[in-house]
Motif scaffolding. Structure first.
Motif, mmCIF file in Angstrom:
data_model
loop_
_atom_site.group_PDB
_atom_site.id
_atom_site.type_symbol
_atom_site.label_atom_id
_atom_site.label_comp_id
_atom_site.label_asym_id
_atom_site.label_seq_id
_atom_site.Cartn_x
_atom_site.Cartn_y
_atom_site.Cartn_z
ATOM 1 N N LYS A 277 44.897 50.374 43.111
ATOM 2 C CA LYS A 277 43.775 49.519 42.746
ATOM 3 C C LYS A 277 43.999 48.911 41.365
ATOM 4 O O LYS A 277 44.382 49.604 40.431
ATOM 5 N N GLY A 278 43.765 47.622 41.284
ATOM 6 C CA GLY A 278 43.866 46.946 39.997
ATOM 7 C C GLY A 278 42.594 47.139 39.185
ATOM 8 O O GLY A 278 41.585 47.652 39.685
ATOM 9 N N ILE A 279 42.625 46.725 37.943
ATOM 10 C CA ILE A 279 41.444 46.816 37.087
ATOM 11 C C ILE A 279 40.481 45.708 37.478
ATOM 12 O O ILE A 279 40.876 44.537 37.542
ATOM 13 N N PRO A 280 39.225 46.020 37.773
ATOM 14 C CA PRO A 280 38.270 44.970 38.165
ATOM 15 C C PRO A 280 38.002 44.006 37.019
ATOM 16 O O PRO A 280 38.137 44.356 35.846
ATOM 17 N N GLY A 281 37.615 42.789 37.374
ATOM 18 C CA GLY A 281 37.270 41.809 36.346
ATOM 19 C C GLY A 281 38.484 41.267 35.629
ATOM 20 O O GLY A 281 39.625 41.375 36.097
ATOM 21 N N LYS A 282 38.277 40.686 34.457
ATOM 22 C CA LYS A 282 39.367 40.125 33.666
ATOM 23 C C LYS A 282 39.086 40.359 32.181
ATOM 24 O O LYS A 282 37.924 40.589 31.793
ATOM 25 N N PRO A 283 40.120 40.310 31.360
ATOM 26 C CA PRO A 283 39.923 40.537 29.921
ATOM 27 C C PRO A 283 38.989 39.487 29.330
ATOM 28 O O PRO A 283 38.943 38.344 29.800
ATOM 29 N N PRO A 284 38.247 39.847 28.284
ATOM 30 C CA PRO A 284 37.324 38.889 27.663
ATOM 31 C C PRO A 284 38.057 37.845 26.833
ATOM 32 O O PRO A 284 39.222 38.027 26.469
#
Length: 328
Positions: A277-284
């Motif tokens: 599983k990847g990290i949800p969302g994206k960096p700010p």
């Protein structure tokens, strides 16, 4: 183990827009970062692309030029009983310590060699800058022995960069960075664009050189597998901040920050066929990062305090630090 460098409350930003000498917008690439670097260690710096790793390396080497600017903090080195402030150093001081005390292997380094110069001339330029009375014959003998110790054939000495493979050019850059046996080597993504077999050889070479010279190697890469192979300690960065610091075995066995856990869980394991599983969302956006903990919009264990209060770096166990409200 003695400390060879300290980074304290460092803030290095990219000025995106300025009007009348006043900054209108800026990218907070490195924002209030502090840590120490020790003698005779391999320190790994990990994190997603865009988290500020390469900017941190540039500042640690003294490569500070617009639009990059240092808004605050310090980078100090300790060489031969002297304390050197790299942020306030002039060009003369930098020229004296570069190559001899600090070497830099930049990102995409296999493409930084001068294409119009033979390899031998690029080595001689470095030696002439630091050895006043350079005997050309002795210098050539010294370079040839050094090149061969890097696992390169003697023919490389008279070659142009375009005549060498990517892996060989990378080894030439590493050889250049180590010819004067510097105290600190800063390597930014040293295995980028190399295939797995060549990558392994380059990593083994870096580790062998560090052991032989007994110097300090700081390696930046987003590949956690690379850190697992060669690092002694690790720094985890996220959105311009340091979120965890610790011995590499502790970080991998007992990651404390949710972001670090995601990075390690993404690694493939032999015999494990479960879907990663990847990290949800994206960096700010680093132009306008969120308040509080910058990871909270993606964190599965977010609390109200995370959205308003920035967590302090806490030593949870000896030499293992984390900046997370969960540890409280």
């Amino acid at each position: 183990m003695a400390t060879i460098a300290t980074v304290e409350n460092l803030r290095a930003y990219y000025i995106v827009k300025a009007v009348g000498g006043v900054t209108v917008s800026e990218i907070k690439a490195v924002d209030n970062v502090s840590f120490e670097v020790r003698e005779n260690e391999v320190l790994g710096i990990a994190g997603e692309s865009g988290c500020g790793k390469s900017t941190l390396m540039k500042v640690m080497y003294g490569l500070i030029a617009p639009p990059l600017t240092v808004k605050g903090g310090s980078v100090h080195y300790f060489f031969e009983g002297r304390k050197v402030d790299l942020i306030g150093a002039d060009r003369k001081t930098l020229n004296r310590i570069w190559w001899k005390y600090i070497s830099y292997i930049p990102q995409g380094s296999m493409n930084v060699l001068n294409p119009t110069m033979r390899v031998k001339d690029q080595f001689l330029d470095v030696l002439r800058a630091h050895i006043r009375r350079l005997d050309e014959e002795e210098a050539e003998d010294m370079i040839l022995k050094h090149i061969e110790s890097m696992g390169l054939p003697r023919e490389v000495y008279t070659s142009f960069p375009h005549q060498l493979s990517g892996g060989m050019r990378q080894r030439v850059v590493i050889a250049l960075a180590t010819i004067l046996k510097p105290k600190v080597i800063l390597a930014d993504e040293p295995t980028t664009a190399l295939d797995v077999v060549v990558q392994r050889g380059v990593l083994q070479l870096l580790r062998r050189v560090q052991k032989e010279l007994r110097n300090t190697l700081v390696v930046v890469t987003h590949d956690m597998g690379v850190h697992a192979q060669i690092a002694d300690r690790m720094i985890i960065m996220y959105a311009g901040k340091v979120v965890e610091i610790g011995p590499v075995d502790k970080v991998f066995e007992e990651p404390l920050h949710p972001y670090t856990k995601y990075l390690i869980q993404s690694l493939p394991k032999i015999g494990d066929k479960t879907l990663r599983k990847g990290i949800p969302g994206k960096p700010p956006s680093l132009e306008n990062p969120p308040p509080g903990c910058r990871f909270y919009p993606r964190c599965p264990r977010v609390m109200d305090v995370c959205k308003v209060e920035e967590p302090e770096m806490v030593e949870v166990e000896p030499m293992h630090y984390v900046a997370c409200h969960l540890v409280r």
